[in-house]
Design a protein around this motif. Sequence first.
Motif, PDB file in Angstrom:
ATOM      1  N   UNK A  89       0.715  -1.083  -0.056  1.00  0.00           N
ATOM      2  CA  UNK A  89       0.149   0.094  -0.046  1.00  0.00           C
ATOM      3  C   UNK A  89       0.975   1.277   0.091  1.00  0.00           C
ATOM      4  N   UNK A  90       0.478   2.305  -0.360  1.00  0.00           N
ATOM      5  CA  UNK A  90       1.024   3.588  -0.565  1.00  0.00           C
ATOM      6  C   UNK A  90       1.698   3.870   1.033  1.00  0.00           C
ATOM      7  N   UNK A  91       2.893   4.064   1.231  1.00  0.00           N
ATOM      8  CA  UNK A  91       3.537   4.394   2.427  1.00  0.00           C
ATOM      9  C   UNK A  91       2.938   5.299   3.292  1.00  0.00           C
ATOM     10  N   UNK A  92       2.352   6.569   2.878  1.00  0.00           N
ATOM     11  CA  UNK A  92       1.732   7.214   3.849  1.00  0.00           C
ATOM     12  C   UNK A  92       0.413   6.699   4.291  1.00  0.00           C
ATOM     13  N   UNK A  93      -0.574   6.074   3.162  1.00  0.00           N
ATOM     14  CA  UNK A  93      -1.724   5.473   3.690  1.00  0.00           C
ATOM     15  C   UNK A  93      -1.140   4.414   5.084  1.00  0.00           C
ATOM     16  N   UNK A  94      -0.218   3.674   4.908  1.00  0.00           N
ATOM     17  CA  UNK A  94       0.283   2.689   5.811  1.00  0.00           C
ATOM     18  C   UNK A  94       0.585   3.278   7.184  1.00  0.00           C
ATOM     19  N   UNK A  95       1.315   4.424   7.009  1.00  0.00           N
ATOM     20  CA  UNK A  95       1.833   5.046   8.284  1.00  0.00           C
ATOM     21  C   UNK A  95       0.554   5.742   8.987  1.00  0.00           C
ATOM     22  N   UNK A  96      -0.303   6.246   8.347  1.00  0.00           N
ATOM     23  CA  UNK A  96      -1.575   6.593   9.113  1.00  0.00           C
ATOM     24  C   UNK A  96      -2.310   5.541   9.592  1.00  0.00           C
ATOM     25  N   UNK A  97      -2.456   4.378   9.057  1.00  0.00           N
ATOM     26  CA  UNK A  97      -3.280   3.104   9.384  1.00  0.00           C
ATOM     27  C   UNK A  97      -2.445   2.745  10.702  1.00  0.00           C
ATOM     28  N   UNK A  98      -1.070   2.502  10.522  1.00  0.00           N
ATOM     29  CA  UNK A  98      -0.221   2.160  11.479  1.00  0.00           C
ATOM     30  C   UNK A  98      -0.233   3.037  12.684  1.00  0.00           C
ATOM     31  N   UNK A  99      -0.172   4.307  12.668  1.00  0.00           N
ATOM     32  CA  UNK A  99      -0.182   5.145  13.675  1.00  0.00           C
ATOM     33  C   UNK A  99      -1.518   4.916  14.660  1.00  0.00           C
ATOM     34  N   UNK A 100      -2.841   4.898  13.767  1.00  0.00           N
ATOM     35  CA  UNK A 100      -4.087   4.747  14.444  1.00  0.00           C
ATOM     36  C   UNK A 100      -4.375   3.350  15.375  1.00  0.00           C
ATOM     37  N   UNK A 101      -3.534   2.400  14.467  1.00  0.00           N
ATOM     38  CA  UNK A 101      -3.676   0.860  15.166  1.00  0.00           C
ATOM     39  C   UNK A 101      -2.462   0.925  16.429  1.00  0.00           C
ATOM     40  N   UNK A 102      -1.340   1.242  16.171  1.00  0.00           N
ATOM     41  CA  UNK A 102      -0.220   1.044  17.180  1.00  0.00           C
ATOM     42  C   UNK A 102       0.017   2.187  18.162  1.00  0.00           C
ATOM     43  N   UNK A 103      -0.085   3.217  17.639  1.00  0.00           N
ATOM     44  CA  UNK A 103       0.555   4.380  18.701  1.00  0.00           C
ATOM     45  C   UNK A 103      -0.648   5.315  19.310  1.00  0.00           C
ATOM     46  N   UNK A 104      -1.883   5.455  18.563  1.00  0.00           N
ATOM     47  CA  UNK A 104      -2.701   6.086  18.934  1.00  0.00           C
ATOM     48  C   UNK A 104      -3.281   5.672  20.542  1.00  0.00           C
ATOM     49  N   UNK A 105      -3.756   4.325  20.445  1.00  0.00           N
ATOM     50  CA  UNK A 105      -4.151   3.680  21.716  1.00  0.00           C
ATOM     51  C   UNK A 105      -3.401   3.413  22.922  1.00  0.00           C
ATOM     52  N   UNK A 106      -2.142   4.030  22.960  1.00  0.00           N
ATOM     53  CA  UNK A 106      -1.074   3.538  23.941  1.00  0.00           C
ATOM     54  C   UNK A 106      -1.279   4.605  25.099  1.00  0.00           C
ATOM     55  N   UNK A 107      -1.506   3.970  26.100  1.00  0.00           N
ATOM     56  CA  UNK A 107      -1.557   4.701  27.425  1.00  0.00           C
ATOM     57  C   UNK A 107      -0.227   5.041  28.047  1.00  0.00           C
ATOM     58  N   UNK A 108       0.963   4.301  27.448  1.00  0.00           N
ATOM     59  CA  UNK A 108       2.058   4.591  28.114  1.00  0.00           C
ATOM     60  C   UNK A 108       3.095   5.615  27.356  1.00  0.00           C
ATOM     61  N   UNK A 109       2.439   6.356  26.388  1.00  0.00           N
ATOM     62  CA  UNK A 109       2.938   7.540  25.694  1.00  0.00           C
ATOM     63  C   UNK A 109       2.306   8.681  26.053  1.00  0.00           C
ATOM     64  N   UNK A 110       3.537   9.608  26.362  1.00  0.00           N
ATOM     65  CA  UNK A 110       2.742  10.943  26.757  1.00  0.00           C
ATOM     66  C   UNK A 110       1.957  11.381  25.439  1.00  0.00           C
ATOM     67  N   UNK A 111       2.040  10.752  24.271  1.00  0.00           N
ATOM     68  CA  UNK A 111       1.012  11.598  23.098  1.00  0.00           C
ATOM     69  C   UNK A 111       0.146  10.496  22.694  1.00  0.00           C
ATOM     70  N   UNK A 112      -0.111   9.394  23.633  1.00  0.00           N
ATOM     71  CA  UNK A 112      -1.010   8.543  23.212  1.00  0.00           C
ATOM     72  C   UNK A 112      -2.486   9.211  23.200  1.00  0.00           C
ATOM     73  N   UNK A 113      -3.251   8.726  22.287  1.00  0.00           N
ATOM     74  CA  UNK A 113      -4.626   9.351  22.091  1.00  0.00           C
ATOM     75  C   UNK A 113      -4.591  10.815  21.671  1.00  0.00           C
ATOM     76  N   UNK A 114      -3.438  11.147  20.743  1.00  0.00           N
ATOM     77  CA  UNK A 114      -3.233  12.386  20.165  1.00  0.00           C
ATOM     78  C   UNK A 114      -3.451  12.207  18.638  1.00  0.00           C
ATOM     79  N   UNK A 115      -4.267  13.001  18.111  1.00  0.00           N
ATOM     80  CA  UNK A 115      -4.528  13.089  16.592  1.00  0.00           C
ATOM     81  C   UNK A 115      -3.145  13.123  15.849  1.00  0.00           C
TER      82      UNK A 115
END
Length: 199
Positions: A89-115
């Motif tokens: 898939x297009x690398x930008x689309x992959x990065x967006x999808x990966x971000x919302x699956x793996x980074x966004x829902x992380x409680x242990x990151x100070x930027x978790x749940x950040x768009x």
Amino acid sequence: KTAGSSLRRYIVQKATQLGVGFYVPCYTHDGTYHEDYSCYSFDTKNASKANGGEPEDLAVVAGHVQWNVWEEGMPKFEGATPNCLVMVRHPVDRAISLFYERVFPRHDLDFGYTMINSLGVPRWKFVLEEFRGSAFGMYRDEGFGNTMCKMLLGQNHFKGKRPGELNWEDIESVDSRLVAEKAIENLDQCVVGLQNEWE
């Protein structure tokens, strides 16, 4: 991040229907999905009758695999490149999808749940260059940078490994082994599927 879950499920259904040996991590011999840490590493040593077939019986393999994985203890493929399908898939689309699956829902990151649009350049740069999404205490993949190229060249060094198993010498020199022309040459041997919708 290329509709792999749906595709793997279909491959397991067809392999089961046809009665051929398969190895698709996360699935048992009868096509039942189960998730544990071994799902995130493609290691043919994990192939068994319980999850589709012993290594010598495998006719179909699928998953987040590296190029030449079929040369690792799978006699049916010895000395030959099997028929293959590569989903990209297009690398930008992959990065967006990966971000919302793996980074966004992380409680242990100070930027978790950040768009993404609210991250700011320094944090987004960190995510792109350093983040390695993990599950069950194991690294799930290479992260955001050059992942498709690395897989096509057999140069994934994080996926499925615990931190203590990482070979930092290989990791630090990987960029010198990323030759786009060779990745394209390998890709040309396969049927290529393109995932163009963000899920």
